[in-house]
Design a protein around this motif. Structure first.
Motif, short mmCIF file in Angstrom:
data_model
loop_
_atom_site.label_atom_id
_atom_site.label_comp_id
_atom_site.label_asym_id
_atom_site.label_seq_id
_atom_site.Cartn_x
_atom_site.Cartn_y
_atom_site.Cartn_z
N ASP A 151 0.92 -1.14 -0.15
CA ASP A 151 0.05 -0.05 0.11
C ASP A 151 0.98 1.10 -0.09
OD1 ASP A 151 -1.55 1.91 0.29
OD2 ASP A 151 -2.58 1.30 2.13
N GLY A 152 1.02 1.79 -1.16
CA GLY A 152 1.87 2.88 -1.25
C GLY A 152 2.03 3.79 -2.62
N VAL A 153 3.03 4.72 -2.66
CA VAL A 153 3.08 5.58 -3.83
C VAL A 153 4.37 5.36 -4.45
CG1 VAL A 153 2.63 7.58 -4.92
CG2 VAL A 153 1.18 7.00 -3.04
N ARG A 154 4.68 4.95 -5.37
CA ARG A 154 5.88 4.76 -6.19
C ARG A 154 6.11 5.80 -7.34
NH1 ARG A 154 7.29 -0.46 -4.80
NH2 ARG A 154 5.63 -1.71 -4.36
N VAL A 155 6.95 6.64 -7.34
CA VAL A 155 7.28 7.52 -8.33
C VAL A 155 8.68 7.40 -9.01
CG1 VAL A 155 7.49 10.05 -8.96
CG2 VAL A 155 5.89 9.22 -6.93
N GLN A 156 8.85 7.63 -10.31
CA GLN A 156 10.03 7.54 -10.83
C GLN A 156 10.02 8.85 -12.02
OE1 GLN A 156 11.98 4.82 -13.98
NE2 GLN A 156 12.59 4.17 -12.08
N ASP A 157 11.25 9.60 -11.65
CA ASP A 157 11.58 10.74 -12.62
C ASP A 157 12.69 10.51 -13.38
OD1 ASP A 157 9.20 12.50 -11.40
OD2 ASP A 157 10.38 12.95 -9.83
N GLN A 158 12.72 10.91 -14.65
CA GLN A 158 13.93 10.74 -15.57
C GLN A 158 13.97 11.78 -16.40
OE1 GLN A 158 14.66 6.99 -17.81
NE2 GLN A 158 14.32 8.49 -19.77
N ILE A 159 15.33 12.39 -16.40
CA ILE A 159 15.67 13.67 -17.44
C ILE A 159 16.89 13.18 -18.20
CG2 ILE A 159 16.82 14.67 -15.52
CD1 ILE A 159 15.78 17.42 -17.04
N GLY A 160 16.75 13.16 -19.37
CA GLY A 160 17.96 12.79 -20.26
C GLY A 160 18.43 13.91 -21.42
N LEU A 161 19.51 14.19 -21.45
CA LEU A 161 19.99 15.02 -22.45
C LEU A 161 20.75 14.19 -23.54
CD1 LEU A 161 20.47 17.83 -23.54
CD2 LEU A 161 22.65 17.93 -22.21
N TYR A 162 20.44 14.17 -24.65
CA TYR A 162 21.11 13.20 -25.90
C TYR A 162 21.59 14.00 -27.20
CZ TYR A 162 16.39 13.21 -27.63
OH TYR A 162 15.16 13.55 -28.21
N ALA A 163 22.45 13.49 -27.74
CA ALA A 163 22.97 13.94 -29.20
C ALA A 163 23.31 12.68 -30.05
CB ALA A 163 24.26 14.74 -28.97
N GLN A 164 23.09 13.12 -31.32
CA GLN A 164 23.37 12.02 -32.55
C GLN A 164 23.97 12.71 -33.61
OE1 GLN A 164 20.61 8.54 -33.41
NE2 GLN A 164 20.16 10.14 -35.28
N ASP A 165 24.78 12.14 -34.23
CA ASP A 165 25.62 12.59 -35.47
C ASP A 165 25.72 11.49 -36.55
OD1 ASP A 165 26.66 13.85 -37.33
OD2 ASP A 165 28.61 14.29 -36.66
N GLN A 166 24.71 11.36 -37.66
CA GLN A 166 25.03 10.40 -38.67
C GLN A 166 25.86 11.06 -39.69
OE1 GLN A 166 21.46 8.77 -40.71
NE2 GLN A 166 22.28 6.75 -40.22
N VAL A 167 26.97 10.68 -39.93
CA VAL A 167 27.85 11.20 -40.98
C VAL A 167 27.90 10.21 -42.02
CG1 VAL A 167 30.43 12.03 -40.96
CG2 VAL A 167 29.11 11.87 -38.94
N ARG A 168 27.88 11.06 -43.13
CA ARG A 168 27.91 10.35 -44.40
C ARG A 168 29.18 10.85 -45.28
NH1 ARG A 168 22.73 7.91 -45.29
NH2 ARG A 168 21.25 8.90 -43.85
N TRP A 169 29.85 9.92 -45.86
CA TRP A 169 31.13 10.44 -46.69
C TRP A 169 31.58 9.33 -47.55
CZ3 TRP A 169 31.55 8.06 -41.91
CH2 TRP A 169 32.41 7.02 -42.05
N GLY A 170 32.50 9.80 -48.60
CA GLY A 170 32.99 8.72 -49.45
C GLY A 170 32.03 8.09 -50.34
N ASP A 171 32.35 6.75 -50.75
CA ASP A 171 31.65 6.02 -51.62
C ASP A 171 30.56 5.28 -50.76
OD1 ASP A 171 30.63 4.64 -53.48
OD2 ASP A 171 32.28 3.55 -54.00
N GLY A 172 29.69 5.95 -49.83
CA GLY A 172 28.67 5.15 -49.40
C GLY A 172 28.57 4.98 -47.74
N TRP A 173 29.75 5.45 -47.16
CA TRP A 173 30.05 5.14 -45.67
C TRP A 173 29.04 6.12 -44.94
CZ3 TRP A 173 33.45 1.85 -43.99
CH2 TRP A 173 34.14 1.17 -44.99
N ILE A 174 28.77 5.47 -43.92
CA ILE A 174 27.79 6.16 -42.79
C ILE A 174 28.17 5.63 -41.65
CG2 ILE A 174 25.33 6.21 -42.29
CD1 ILE A 174 24.55 5.17 -44.89
N GLY A 175 28.71 6.74 -40.60
CA GLY A 175 28.96 6.54 -39.40
C GLY A 175 28.01 7.22 -38.47
N THR A 176 27.64 6.54 -37.25
CA THR A 176 26.66 6.97 -36.35
C THR A 176 27.11 7.13 -35.00
OG1 THR A 176 24.99 6.12 -37.59
CG2 THR A 176 24.43 6.76 -35.56
#
Length: 717
Positions: A425-450
C-alpha cells in the motif's frame, strides 16, 4: 473521471456516426495539398514499402537499411488482414521477439526481445516510454496503431532507461491528409465479436482530422462470462502560416471482463501428465462469482513541428492515466502436502490463492529534439540533440488470501474469501531527465558513421503507507552507441556497439542496488535486391550486469537479482517477392542465453533463464493469383523451440510446430473479407512455465492458444 457506462455509450455513438458520416470515398486517397504535408515522417502508413522510414532506431526519419541496428516494422495492413485481438499476436512473427509468453492473455501484451523481458521498460508509444511497474500498466489495442516497430538491442542512447533486449514502439494512427471512412464487423470461433469504424477528412487545406471507435465483446479462452472492451480515438493536425504543424491525438480505452483460463497451472497436468491426466484446455482455476478485471485508460499526445533558426524542432508531449482494478483467484500447486513440482497423488486438488489490487498509474512526458543537416567538405552530418523528461507515478494497493482447493478434473466453484492481507500500500514515483545527441555522418563512397551519447538522471521513490521502509534513490548514467555502415549497391553491411542502463525495481529492497547496465555488439547486413524485397541478417552479443528477474509469487511478480546474463545469437528476416503473384517471408531466431554469475545460487550458473525460448521462427507464403487479383491466400508455419520451467533447467518445456492460414478477398466493390485460422491443427502446447521465488518453488505454466478461426468484413466508403 469518465464513467464506464458513459464511455460505452460514447463508443456506440461514435461507431454509428462513422457508419453514416458523409465523407468522401477511399480511405487511402490522399488529395493534392500543394506545399502542405501533414504526415509525421517515419510514422506514415507502411503500405507495400519493405524499406520504410522509421523513427525508432534514430529518432529521425531513416530508412531501415540505414539504421545501424536490426529493426522490424509491421504496418497496419497486416493488422487489417490478420484480425489480431492483441498486439503481441502480431509480434510473434518478428525475429528476436518471443511473444505471448503467457498464452492468450486478453489484457496485457507480453514479449521478450533477444531473451530478455521487455514488456515493462521496453514498451513505447510514438517514441515516448510506456513504462510500467507491477500492475500499473498501459494497454494498447491494435486498433489504435498505424504500425509497430521493433528496435532490437540496447536503446538507452536514445530513450534512456530501457530494456537491453530492445524496444517495441507503438505508432498511433495520426491524421495524414487523406479522407474516407471504413466500417468493419468481425467474429471468431472463441466468441469474440467486434465492430469498428473510422473516418478521416479535411477542413480547408490546413486542418486534417481522423477519428475511430471499436466495441468488442471478449469471450472464450475459458472465460466465465463475456466481457466488453471499448476504444475510441481522435486526432487532428493543424498547419500554421509560419510552417509549424501541431498534431493532437487522444485515445480512451475501457475494459470490463473476466480472466481467461489456462493460466498459472501446475507443471504436472499441463506440460507433463499427472495421475488425473491433463487439465482441460483453458482450464480456469478462478472463481466465477468474484473474478473481476476493470481498466479505464486515457492517453493524450501532442506533436509540434516547426523550423527554428535552421533547425527542425519536434516536441512530443504526453499525459495519461490508467486505472486498473482486479480480483483474481488462481491456481498455485497441489494440496498433497508437496510444495514442489513433483507429481501429485491421485487425490490431490489444486491449491488456489485470491489476489486483488487497485492500481492508478499516471505519466507525464516531454521529448524536445532538434535536427539539422550540415554539409562540409564532402561530409554530410545529420545532427540530433534533445531533452527527454518523464514522470511515472503509481498509487497501488495489493492484497491476498488463501482460497479453497479445486478438483483438477471436475471443478466445483464456490465462494472465495475476500483478500484480507494487504502487503503493498503505497505510492511509487520515478522521474527521469535525459540529454542526448546524435550525429549520422555520410562521406565517400557510401560510408555511414553514427555516434550517439546520452546522460540521464533518474530519481526513484516509494512511500510505504503501511509504515514499512521507504525508497529514495538517484541513479546517473552515461550511455552511447558507435556504428559504422557502408552502402555497396543494394547491400549495406554494418557494425555497432552500444551500452544501456536500467534502474532497479521501485521498492525498498533496491535502495542500495546498482542500476542494471550492459553493452551490445552487433554486426549485420541489410540487402534490398529490389523495391519489393528486403533481407536482414544480424548477429549480436549482449552482456547484462546487476540483472533482476521477475518471478510469479503469491499473485504478484517479485524481482530478484540474478547477477549477470549473457545473450548471443543471430536473426534472419526476409520479405522476398518471388514473382508477381508469390511472396515469401522468413523470420528466424537462434539464441544462446546464459546465467553467467549468481552469488545466491552458483549451481544455476551456465544455465538458461526460465521461460526463454532459444530457437523460434516463422516461414510464410502469400499467393495472389494473377487471374484473380482480388484474392490473396496466405499460409505459414511457426516453430516454438524448447524452454525450461526453472533456472536450474531440471524441468523441460517442449516446443511445438503451429500452422496458420488466411485469405483476403475483395468480393465486391469496396467490400473486403479477411478470413484467418491460427493453430490450424489445434496443437496442444505450453506457452511457458516458470518457478516462483517461494522457498520451496512451485512451477506455474500457461497453456498455449488453440485453434482460432476469425472473419472480418470491411466496407470502404
Amino acid at each position: 473521471m469518465i464513467r464506464r457506462s458513459t464511455a460505452v455509450r460514447t463508443i456506440l455513438a461514435t461507431t454509428t456516426i462513422l457508419a453514416g458520416a458523409p465523407v468522401a470515398f477511399a480511405q487511402e486517397a490522399a488529395i493534392n495539398l500543394g506545399q502542405v504535408t501533414f504526415e509525421v515522417q517515419g510514422a506514415e502508413p507502411v503500405g507495400d514499402d519493405v524499406n520504410p522510414n522509421t523513427l525508432s532506431g534514430m529518432k529521425t526519419a531513416t530508412e531501415i537499411t540505414e539504421v545501424p541496428q536490426s529493426v522490424s516494422v509491421v504496418g497496419r495492413e497486416t493488422f487489417e488482414r490478420e484480425n489480431p485481438s492483441k498486439v503481441d499476436e502480431v509480434l510473434r512473427d518478428v525475429p528476436g521477439v518471443q511473444a505471448q509468453l503467457y498464452g492468450y492473455d486478453s489484457d496485457t501484451n507480453w514479449f521478450y526481445i533477444r531473451g530478455f523481458n521487455s514488456f515493462d521498460t521496453g514498451a513505447f508509444m510514438d517514441g515516448l516510454s510506456l513504462f510500467s511497474y507491477g500492475f500499473g500498466t498501459f494497454y494498447v489495442d491494435p486498433f489504435l496503431l498505424e504500425r509497430v516497430e521493433v528496435l532490437k538491442g540496447p536503446a538507452s542512447m536514445l530513450y534512456g532507461a530501457s530494456s537491453p533486449g530492445g524496444v517495441v514502439n507503438y505508432v498511433s494512427k495520426l491524421p495524414g491528409g487523406s479522407e474516407g471512412r471504413t466500417l468493419t464487423f468481425g467474429a471468431d470461433s472463441e466468441g469474440r465479436a467486434w465492430v469498428q469504424g473510422e473516418a478521416a477528412g479535411l477542413m480547408g487545406e490546413d486542418l486534417s482530422w481522423r477519428v475511430g471507435g471499436k466495441l468488442q465483446r471478449q469471450d472464450g479462452h475459458g472465460m466465465f462470462d463475456p466481457g466488453v472492451e471499448g476504444v475510441v480515438y481522435g486526432g487532428a493536425t493543424k498547419a500554421f502560416d509560419d510552417g509549424g504543424k501541431l498534431t493532437l491525438h487522444l485515445s480512451y480505452t475501457d475494459m470490463d471482463e473476466d480472466h481467461v483460463g489456462g493460466q498459472f497451472l501446475p507443471y504436472f497436468g499441463t506440460e507433463r501428465e499427472a495421475p488425473f491426466g491433463y487439465f482441460d484446455h483453458y482450464y480456469n482455476g478462478g472463481d466465477p462469482d468474484s473474478d473481476e478485471y476493470d481498466r479505464e485508460q486515457l492517453i493524450a499526445t501532442g506533436i509540434y513541428r516547426r523550423d527554428v533558426g535552421g533547425w527542425e524542432m519536434t516536441d512530443t508531449i504526453r499525459l495519461g492515466y490508467a486505472d486498473i482494478e482486479e480480483l483474481y483467484v488462481y491456481p498455485y500447486g497441489f494440496t498433497n502436502g508437496s510444495t514442489t513440482v513433483q507429481v501429485p497423488d491421485a487425490t490431490a486438488d489444486v491449491n488456489r490463492f485470491v489476489f486483488a489490487h487497485d492500481s492508478y498509474a499516471t505519466v507525464a512526458q516531454n521529448d524536445l529534439r532538434f535536427t539539422r543537416e550540415v554539409a562540409t567538405s564532402g561530409v554530410t552530418h545529420d545532427l540530433l540533440v534533445g531533452l527527454d523528461m518523464r514522470r511515472y507515478r503509481l498509487d497501488e494497493e495489493q492484497s491476498f488470501a488463501v482460497g479453497t482447493p479445486l478438483d483438477p478434473e471436475d471443478p466445483d466453484y464456490d465462494d472465495q474469501p475476500a483478500p484480507s492481507f494487504t502487503y503493498i500500500d503505497g505510492v511509487r514515483v520515478q522521474d527521469q531527465i535525459g540529454l542526448y545527441a546524435q550525429d549520422q555522418v555520410r562521406w565517400g563512397d557510401g560510408w555511414i558513421g553514427t555516434v550517439n551519447a546520452r546522460y540521464d538522471t533518474v530519481w526513484s521513490s516509494f512511500d510505504d503507507q503501511r509504515g514499512g521502509p521507504d525508497l529514495d534513490r538517484q541513479d546517473d548514467a552515461f550511455t552511447w552507441r558507435l556504428a559504422l555502415a557502408r552502402e555497396i549497391g543494394s547491400v549495406t553491411p554494418y557494425a555497432t556497439v552500444g551500452t544501456y542502463f536500467n534502474p532497479q525495481a521501485l521498492d525498498a529492497a533496491s535502495e542500495d542496488g546498482d542500476p542494471e547496465t550492459g553493452r551490445q555488439v552487433e554486426v549485420g547486413v541489410k540487402w534490398q535486391p529490389n523495391e519489393a524485397s528486403l533481407v536482414t541478417v544480424s548477429a549480436f552479443d549482449i552482456r547484462r550486469e546487476n540483472v533482476s528477474q521477475s518471478l510469479v509469487n503469491a499473485g504478484t511478480f517479485d524481482s530478484r537479482t540474478l547477477g549477470e546474463l549473457h545473450s548471443r545469437g543471430f536473426e534472419i528476416e526476409a520479405d522476398w517477392q518471388v514473382s508477381d503473384s508469390v511472396r515469401l517471408g522468413l523470420a528466424y531466431t537462434n539464441l544462446d542465453v546464459e546465467i553467467v554469475d549468481f552469488d545466491d545460487d552458483p549451481s544455476i550458473e551456465g544455465k538458461t533463464p526460465q521461460s526463454v525460448i532459444e530457437e523460434f521462427g516463422t516461414l510464410s507464403a502469400t499467393y495472389a493469383p494473377l487471374a484473380l487479383p482480388e484474392l490473396e491466400l496466405r499460409a505459414s508455419a511457426r516453430y516454438r523451440g524448447d524452454s525450461y520451467a526453472d533456472n536450474a533447467n531440471t524441468l523441460d518445456v517442449d516446443g511445438a510446430w503451429l500452422l496458420d492460414a488466411g485469405a483476403t478477398w475483395d468480393f465486391a466493390e469496396d467490400w473486403t473479407a479477411d478470413l484467418n485460422v491460427t493453430n490450424l491443427t489445434d496443437e496442444r502446447y505450453t506457452a511457458s512455465c516458470q518457478s516462483s521465488s517461494a522457498p520451496a518453488p512451485i512451477s506455474s505454466c500457461w497453456q498455449g492458444e488453440g485453434r482460432v478461426v476469425s472473419l472480418g468484413v470491411t466496407k470502404s466508403f
